[in-house]
Design an enzyme around this catalytic site. Structure first.
Site, short mmCIF file in Angstrom:
data_model
loop_
_atom_site.label_atom_id
_atom_site.label_comp_id
_atom_site.label_asym_id
_atom_site.label_seq_id
_atom_site.Cartn_x
_atom_site.Cartn_y
_atom_site.Cartn_z
N ASN A 11 -9.31 -36.66 -32.76
CA ASN A 11 -10.05 -37.83 -32.51
C ASN A 11 -10.89 -36.76 -31.78
O ASN A 11 -12.61 -36.89 -31.78
CB ASN A 11 -9.66 -38.49 -31.52
CG ASN A 11 -9.06 -39.71 -32.67
OD1 ASN A 11 -8.17 -39.46 -32.69
ND2 ASN A 11 -9.73 -41.32 -31.97
N ASP A 38 24.89 -44.79 -6.25
CA ASP A 38 26.03 -45.17 -5.68
C ASP A 38 27.51 -44.37 -5.11
O ASP A 38 27.48 -43.80 -6.50
CB ASP A 38 26.20 -46.54 -5.74
CG ASP A 38 26.95 -47.54 -5.30
OD1 ASP A 38 27.36 -47.17 -3.94
OD2 ASP A 38 28.09 -48.56 -5.55
N ASP A 86 22.62 -54.43 -4.28
CA ASP A 86 21.21 -52.70 -4.46
C ASP A 86 19.91 -53.00 -5.52
O ASP A 86 19.26 -52.38 -6.09
CB ASP A 86 22.22 -51.74 -5.89
CG ASP A 86 23.70 -51.36 -5.42
OD1 ASP A 86 23.25 -51.10 -4.35
OD2 ASP A 86 24.32 -51.28 -6.02
N ASP A 115 25.20 -51.77 -8.03
CA ASP A 115 26.23 -52.41 -9.41
C ASP A 115 25.97 -53.31 -9.35
O ASP A 115 26.82 -55.06 -9.23
CB ASP A 115 27.24 -52.11 -9.38
CG ASP A 115 28.46 -51.60 -8.72
OD1 ASP A 115 27.50 -51.95 -7.18
OD2 ASP A 115 29.36 -50.84 -8.30
#
Length: 1080
Positions: free
Chosen positions: A815, A391, A753, A749
């Site tokens: 492993n 934005d 949005d 914000d």
């Protein structure tokens, strides 16, 4: 939801006010007020009748948003086990528990047998799975509050006209389409409504949280075109927005989920249903599936290879079927235990906990940089971000209007003086006015008049929130003018001259307060959309005369001006040359996206000469009619103009350059107008300074939606700008980018949005200016609303991913070595060297601290100069897999080798291994130990193991079962020592230990020491030694362990050298291919 959600079927009934589809919605914004009243069958004066309200509520339901039930606690718990690795481990635990129970039943009469020891292994596995589930539930506990926060911003009450009377305080949920609502200053709009009538001269609504516009918007009853976007619907007010100026009468057009905010909620819910796994989780899932398949194959293969040991038969020539079948349940269960050991060895049980811990460490580091992470996986996802959709207002800019240019009149009518104003905030001491400004407050009459108008014709304020933080009250443009007045200071000869004080104890608006005392306001001519100006009538304390001060749109103020004030205070006629020069200055500032205001005044006010604010004065009647304001504001004396803007943050330019170096594209998506956004994007570096034609990189939201190939447009390697963007535009951009394989971070914000924040891979909300809806829909919140914080978080995310690769490589290699150890043991037919509980201890406890400590590795210096990894890049590529296998092969061979050497060799590289008195056997005997009962004259001498002496007089063959405790301890110790050495080597993926030594990460040294201490504790604490089947070792035996373990460092150094050479040769070509692929 209430009835609005329950009566979906009723909404399909034909009705003049309830169209059956969204495309047939009555376009109230494109119709005159009279047409709207006819469509909704209502009169403004009377409103709806009570029976009609009930009828419409039966069709439309209540004016409230739907409530979506989340998953139950039980389903969340089950989801934690919806993982292939976890299910395999759970199955191993069940089998292990069954075998332990069977063993307990078989040994029930054996007084020397510990009944609890066999159950340690399954209990540890179950505990691990439970802890992992708890961690998962805790991570999800903060997930879904966005929809609840959205409901909280709905208005609770409204003033409604029904049955011909006004009803104040009616619950907003009871509104229906066609209701007549009265709005006043401060009201939150309860539904989407058509403005029917203004009560007063103007109406302004703050709708930035819905549309992204940076300023309050003027509203009026005039209809617009049917295809107008949400920002263009000037005759509509939307649910959840706020009235900041004026009163009006409105007609409700949409309620509940049909409102714009309802559509946003539907989008949020839809986005939450389609949330994808993070790139790392996908990679780990793929890796887990591959590992599980391989483990299953190896387990089955080992079990089948040993099939003849527990199931035999005779086959005689001439008989079609075998005979004399013999099955040994004891041997069968033994080889099942080996298969379980393989499963336990193959699955890195500690990996989920280590990943969670590493992400938590990253969360803490990001919090120090003002990035608050709400969801742990977001930490890693940031590291592979390829596109940032940002934005503009408040993120790239300060979200604080600031005057940047002052144009005052000169010595002659056509002369103009230009001054540049520094500063980007509401702090009066932030910057000053450029060279040429009069020193020591020696302002001329023209500048004094500009300061007076800016201070007094103004309703805003500036408040010191903390020592260096200032916020505005009122309109941002007016607050910027007051800050300008403080920077201008007071004229020489006033009680206190000079510019604004930087002393925190002083008032931030000292100069403005002076002008308010000098010029007492007695009347206000409010701003309206027709004359586009505001005026105040003031009484001067020095002269006692009334005068008019005006500010507004430069063209409008200039049109009503007949004279101009010069620098010395004299007034001359506004000739065509002066008018042209002023308009040229206006055009110059407008092309730089500055919002311009003109200042003027009038001294001769015949009607108001004796007016003092008394409503009984004849002139007061003129002020009651806004239509008279233009006449009052005529024959003005023009003084000058100012240009202001929401300036970009100082650090944003460098942050965007960092993004370009890191291969991250920046796209600006804003609801603001195109020219303002383009000017900001040029200044912050989204567009290059030499780029004159940016038409192919800057589109409005509607223009983008009309493109035939949107994906091709979004693939441009440069920065892009989308202005006048609506929520649906943002969602479409994010969706297309994700479909194209991009990892998208989206900032926002406002309420508008939230859907895009939810849909993006990383939703980033603003902490200061962000709405609660945006914050709850996000993955991360910026505490300082700063774009550069995102770049810092991306850097941290990349470092975390590199560190995670380090500890995953460390764990998985170990492993693989454990699997090969168990596999080689089964293939060779030797006794079981590592039992499952030992493997669990190594995977969960011994390996854990070093793996976690690798999460503290410092980031590489060039980490932001490398391109981001792609969404589909593999965590384990062919080279990494080869490295896993090479290291794993050595781990397996060394671990099994220690076991075999102890049984078969008296010494190793000069180290005597027989000082404990144990019996040596041949390799052939060791591989056929299960045939021991058939051996003749086989004996095993007693030997010292730890603090005890093991004797085998009664059963010599027990030497390969109970007597293997020393060999098993050596195997376990070699395994642990190798993993400790390999942890130190894993400090860097490709750099040698000489270049990046282990002590650059002190936590790693501490962790290796801790793990080594834990291993020593297992060997030397009797209770633990019994549980884990281990004994303490002599100094000579420890030297033997270290000799077998250290070569892993040398092997890894060779692999690192090969990796460095390969990358040097391939980096350039790979980089070129990646760039080419992106552009194509």
């Amino acid at each position: 939801m209430g009835k609005g959600g329950q009566d979906c079927a009723k909404r399909d009934l034909p009705s003049p006010i309830a169209p059956s589809t969204e495309t047939e919605t009555f376009p109230a914004w494109a119709r005159e007020v009279r047409e709207c009243e006819e469509n909704y069958r209502v009169e403004r004066r009377l409103g709806l009748s009570s029976p009609e309200v009930e009828k419409r509520r039966g069709i439309h339901g209540y004016n409230e948003l739907e409530k979506h039930e989340g998953p139950s606690l039980w389903s969340k718990i089950l989801a934690q086990f919806d993982d292939l690795l976890v299910r395999i481990l759970l199955g191993a635990a069940v089998v292990s528990f069954f075998l332990a129970w069977r063993r307990g039943e078989a040994n029930h009469d054996d007084e020397n047998d510990d009944e609890l020891t066999p159950f340690v292994e399954p209990l540890v596995i179950f505990l691990t799975l439970i802890l992992n589930a708890i961690v998962g539930l805790w991570q999800e506990s903060n997930a879904e509050r966005a929809l609840e926060a959205l409901r909280e911003i709905q208005s609770e009450n409204a003033t409604v006209i029904r049955d011909g009377r006004k009803i104040p305080g009616l619950p907003s949920r009871e509104l229906v389409p066609g209701d007549v609502v009265e709005l006043k200053v401060g009201d939150r709009v309860p539904a989407d409504m058509r403005v029917a009538q203004l009560i007063g001269s103007s109406l302004r609504v703050e709708q930035g949280s819905l549309t992204g516009e940076s300023e309050a918007v003027n509203k009026n009853p005039k209809s617009v075109t049917a295809d107008a976007d949400i920002q263009g619907k000037k005759c509509m007010v939307f649910a959840g927005t706020t009235v900041v100026n004026g009163n009006c009468i409105c007609l409700v057009t949409q309620t509940g989920m049909d409102t714009e905010i309802g559509k946003i909620q539907a989008s949020i819910h839809q986005a939450s249903q389609s949330e994808e796994d993070t790139p790392l989780k996908k990679e780990l899932n793929e890796f887990g599936e591959t590992l599980t398949k391989l483990t299953g194959v190896v387990c089955a293969l080992v079990w089948l290879m040993n099939f003849p040991y527990f199931f035999t038969w005779d086959y005689e020539f001439g008989h079609s079927w075998p005979r004399n079948f013999q099955f040994s349940f004891e041997k069968c269960t033994y080889y099942i235990e080996i298969a379980v050991s393989l499963a336990v060895a193959a699955i890195p049980e500690g990996l989920p906990a280590v990943i969670t811990t590493c992400l938590a460490i990253g969360t803490r580091e990001m919090a120090k940089k003002k990035a608050l992470v709400r969801k742990l996986p977001s930490v890693e996802t940031l590291g592979c971000t390829t596109v940032i959709c940002s934005d503009k207002t408040g993120t790239l800019t300060t979200n604080q209007m600031a005057v940047t240019r002052v144009v005052a009149m000169g010595e002659m009518a056509g002369d103009l003086r230009r001054f540049t104003v520094e500063g980007t905030s509401y702090d009066p001491s932030d910057g000053g006015i450029s060279a040429g400004w009069p020193a020591d407050g020696d302002m001329d009459e023209n500048l004094v008049m500009m300061a007076k108008i800016a201070a007094v014709c103004n309703d805003a304020g500036v408040v010191a929130q903390s020592e260096r933080k200032f916020v505005s009250t009122g309109m941002p443009t007016e607050a910027a003018l007051k800050v300008l007045v403080e920077k201008m200071g007071l004229p020489k000869g006033s009680d206190e001259g000079g510019a604004a004080s930087s002393n925190p104890g002083d008032s931030p608006l000292r100069c403005c307060q002076h002008w308010k005392k000098m010029e007492r306001r007695i009347a206000t001519l409010e701003f309206d959309r027709y004359r586009k100006s505001m005026g105040v009538i003031v009484n001067s304390s020095s002269s006692g005369k009334n005068s008019l001060l005006v500010k507004g749109a430069v063209e409008n103020v200039l049109e009503r001006s007949s004279s101009v004030q010069l620098a010395d205070g004299s007034v001359v006629e506004l000739n065509p040359n002066a008018r042209t020069r002023i308009l040229e200055a206006l055009s110059e500032m407008s092309t730089k996206a500055l919002r311009c205001l003109g200042f003027a005044y009038r001294d001769d006010l015949p009607e108001f000469e004796t007016y003092d604010g008394d409503d009984g004065h004849p002139a007061h009647q003129l002020l009651l009619q806004p239509s008279n304001y233009s006449a009052i504001e005529s024959k003005l004396i023009f003084v000058g103009l100012v240009g202001m803007r929401d300036p970009p943050r100082e650090e944003v330019y460098q942050a965007i350059q960092d993004c370009k170096e890191a291969g991250i594209r920046v796209m600006v998506i804003t609801g603001d107008n195109k020219s303002t956004a383009e000017a900001i994007c040029r200044e912050i570096g989204v567009f290059g300074p030499g780029e004159e034609d940016i038409s192919s990189k800057s589109l409005t939201g509607n223009e983008f939606m009309q493109l035939n190939d949107k994906k091709a447009y979004l693939r441009q390697s440069c920065g892009l700008l989308f202005s006048r963007a609506e929520p649906r535009h943002k969602q479409e951009i994010v969706r297309l980018l994700k479909e194209d394989g991009e990892v998208v971070a989206m900032t926002g914000d406002g309420v508008n949005d939230a859907p895009a924040l939810k849909l993006a891979d990383i939703g980033i909300a603003m902490g200061i200016t962000g709405t609660e809806v945006a914050k709850e829909a996000s993955d991360m919140v910026l505490a300082d609303d700063n774009f550069s914080t995102i770049v810092a978080a991306v850097t941290e995310g990349r470092a975390i991913y590199n560190n995670m690769k380090s500890f995953i490589r460390n764990l998985v290699s170990a492993n693989i070595g454990e699997v090969l150890s168990v596999f080689l043991t089964a293939v060779m037919g030797i006794p079981e060297g590592l039992i499952p509980v030992q493997l669990l201890w190594v995977n969960l406890v011994t390996d854990g601290p070093p793996a976690i400590a690798l999460g503290f590795n410092p980031p590489e210096k060039d980490i932001m100069k490398k391109p981001p990894r792609g969404r589909h890049d593999k965590l384990v590529n062919s080279w990494i897999l080869f490295r896993y296998l090479v290291i794993g092969l050595y781990v397996g061979m060394a671990t099994v080798g220690a076991f075999v050497i102890w049984y078969t060799q008296g010494s190793f590289l000069g180290l005597d291994l027989t000082d404990d008195g144990h019996t040596l056997v041949t390799f052939s005997q060791l591989t056929t130990w299960n045939q021991c009962p058939s051996w003749k004259n086989f004996t095993a001498s007693p030997y010292k193991a730890g603090g005890q002496v093991l004797s085998f007089h009664d059963n010599p063959c027990d030497y390969f079962r109970r007597g293997k405790v020393k060999a098993s301890t050596l195997s376990l110790s070699v395994l642990v020592a190798i993993e400790m050495f390999y942890s130190l080597s894993a400090i860097s993926e490709d750099n040698s230990l000489i270049r990046v030594p282990p002590w650059v990460n002190p936590w790693l040294i501490l962790a290796v020491s801790l793990s080594s201490g834990l291993h020593l504790m297992v060997l030397n604490v009797p209770v633990l030694a019994r549980v884990f089947g281990a004994v303490n070792l002599s100094l000579r035996e420890w030297v033997f362990v270290l000799v077998l373990a250290f070569p892993v460092v040398l092997i890894d150094e060779v692999l690192k050298a090969v990796g460095r050479r390969s990358k040097k040769g391939l980096l350039g070509s790979c980089w070129g291919k990646n760039i080419k692929a992106k552009t194509e």
